[in-house]
Design an enzyme around this catalytic site. Structure first.
Site, PDB file in Angstrom:
ATOM      1  N   ASP A  66     -12.560   1.879  -4.774  1.00 12.73           N
ATOM      2  CA  ASP A  66     -11.974   3.215  -4.895  1.00 12.73           C
ATOM      3  C   ASP A  66     -11.709   3.595  -6.350  1.00 12.73           C
ATOM      4  O   ASP A  66     -11.821   2.769  -7.246  1.00 12.73           O
ATOM      5  CB  ASP A  66     -10.663   3.308  -4.082  1.00 12.73           C
ATOM      6  CG  ASP A  66      -9.852   2.012  -4.121  1.00 12.73           C
ATOM      7  OD1 ASP A  66      -9.925   1.299  -5.141  1.00 12.73           O
ATOM      8  OD2 ASP A  66      -9.166   1.710  -3.134  1.00 12.73           O
ATOM      9  N   ASP A 135       1.541   0.409   4.214  1.00 13.52           N
ATOM     10  CA  ASP A 135       1.296   1.232   5.409  1.00 13.52           C
ATOM     11  C   ASP A 135       0.010   0.840   6.136  1.00 13.52           C
ATOM     12  O   ASP A 135      -0.441   1.550   7.023  1.00 13.52           O
ATOM     13  CB  ASP A 135       1.259   2.725   5.033  1.00 13.52           C
ATOM     14  CG  ASP A 135       0.144   3.051   4.046  1.00 13.52           C
ATOM     15  OD1 ASP A 135      -0.657   2.155   3.686  1.00 13.52           O
ATOM     16  OD2 ASP A 135       0.058   4.224   3.626  1.00 13.52           O
ATOM     17  N   HIS A 137      -3.014   0.515   4.737  1.00  8.20           N
ATOM     18  CA  HIS A 137      -4.294   1.041   4.225  1.00  8.20           C
ATOM     19  C   HIS A 137      -5.149  -0.078   3.634  1.00  8.20           C
ATOM     20  O   HIS A 137      -4.636  -1.083   3.128  1.00  8.20           O
ATOM     21  CB  HIS A 137      -4.090   2.181   3.212  1.00  8.20           C
ATOM     22  CG  HIS A 137      -3.500   1.792   1.889  1.00  8.20           C
ATOM     23  ND1 HIS A 137      -2.366   2.383   1.377  1.00  8.20           N
ATOM     24  CD2 HIS A 137      -3.897   0.891   0.952  1.00  8.20           C
ATOM     25  CE1 HIS A 137      -2.099   1.866   0.195  1.00  8.20           C
ATOM     26  NE2 HIS A 137      -3.008   0.949  -0.084  1.00  8.20           N
ATOM     27  N   GLU A 142      -5.708   5.927   4.189  1.00 13.04           N
ATOM     28  CA  GLU A 142      -4.314   5.996   4.643  1.00 13.04           C
ATOM     29  C   GLU A 142      -4.286   6.127   6.165  1.00 13.04           C
ATOM     30  O   GLU A 142      -5.316   6.428   6.793  1.00 13.04           O
ATOM     31  CB  GLU A 142      -3.630   7.205   3.984  1.00 13.04           C
ATOM     32  CG  GLU A 142      -3.541   7.116   2.456  1.00 13.04           C
ATOM     33  CD  GLU A 142      -2.480   6.137   1.933  1.00 13.04           C
ATOM     34  OE1 GLU A 142      -2.185   5.139   2.634  1.00 13.04           O
ATOM     35  OE2 GLU A 142      -1.956   6.368   0.835  1.00 13.04           O
TER      36      GLU A 142
END
Ligand code: F6R
Length: 259
Positions: A66, A135, A137, A142
């Site tokens: 990313d 979370d 990811h 997400e």
């Protein structure tokens, strides 16, 4: 999915380095590299093995997971720069063979498809290193990300921006958008290796490995993959219901079986 629980973060890094070394010593390897703090110990260990025992990356190439949108490549926190300063500059991996999504592309909507095509042209990723967000990811997919998604622009949650603020002067400097490999793109790598340390990751690891397969925990997509190794320390393993079984299976791992 094989879950390998190690005593300390440094044991985790050395197991991950063993896995990567195995690929690199076998021949030309396409590495999938993550940024963030989780893989740093493994990168340092691989650099040490390069220096001290000649681990040779000259036939390897790499794709990053990313990149922040709008952050210049030259910014010290762009993932283009971070992967060079933390890893590539310390081994003999040709920097031109380390590709990342172009977060400055004038045609940002098309950049994801271009990046996926570059990965496919290279024959796909052999071994993909992954961290996990609190979370759940992976990459920057997400919660709510489609399990089949391709590389595209995503909006970071406020929690992820807060988690990443430690790398910037202030949270206001953390970009809102990223280009990230999709969950479908990541799943095409032939071997996924997840790295996590600390209590803060325990819930996300339990949800990813033992929770329902759900876009609510994007990392749970690993449950569909045929070759996953999750390498974690005791603290990150502390919420796993089957931790004792994973330890038992590791203790009784057949000697012919590698990770
Ligand atoms: C970074 C990335 C993210 C991180 C995750 C965990 O390239 O893809 O998914 O792996 O945010 O970050 P750390 O390792 O800093 O806790």
């Amino acid at each position: 999915m094989e879950i390998v629980i190690r005593q300390t973060p440094s044991d985790v890094s050395s197991t991950v380095a063993d896995i990567v070394e195995g690929y690199v010593r076998r021949g030309p390897t396409t590495l999938g590299l993550a940024t963030g703090s989780s893989p740093l110990g493994s990168y340092r260990e691989l650099a040490r093995r390069h220096r001290e025992s000649g681990l040779d990356f000259s036939d390897a190439r790499a794709f990053l997971l990313d990149e922040y949108v709008g952050l210049p490549k030259t910014h010290d926190q762009s993932y283009f720069s971070v992967i060079r300063s933390e890893f590539v500059d310390h081994v003999n991996l040709d920097t031109d063979r380390v590709l990342s999504p172009n977060g400055e592309s004038p045609d940002i909507a098309e950049e994801g498809a271009r990046y996926d095509a570059a990965i496919a042209d290279a024959g796909g990723v052999d071994v993909q290193l992954l961290g996990i967000g609190t979370d759940g990811h992976i990459g920057f997919n997400e919660p709510g990300s489609a399990l089949t998604s391709r590389t595209r622009v995503k909006t970071l949650t406020e929690q992820t921006r807060l988690d990443n603020a430690r790398f910037f002067d202030s949270v206001d400097d953390v970009p809102h958008h990223v280009l990230t490999q999709g969950l479908g793109t990541i799943s095409e790598a032939r071997h996924l290796v997840m790295i996590a340390f600390g209590k803060g990751k325990a819930e996300a690891i339990a949800a990813a490995a033992e929770g329902p397969l759900s876009a609510f925990c994007p990392a749970s997509v690993m449950q569909l993959h045929r070759h996953v190794t999750v390498v974690i320390d005791e603290a990150a393993a502390s919420k796993l219901q089957l931790a004792d079984y994973y330890r038992y299976a590791l203790e009784h791992k057949p000697s012919w079986q590698s990770f």
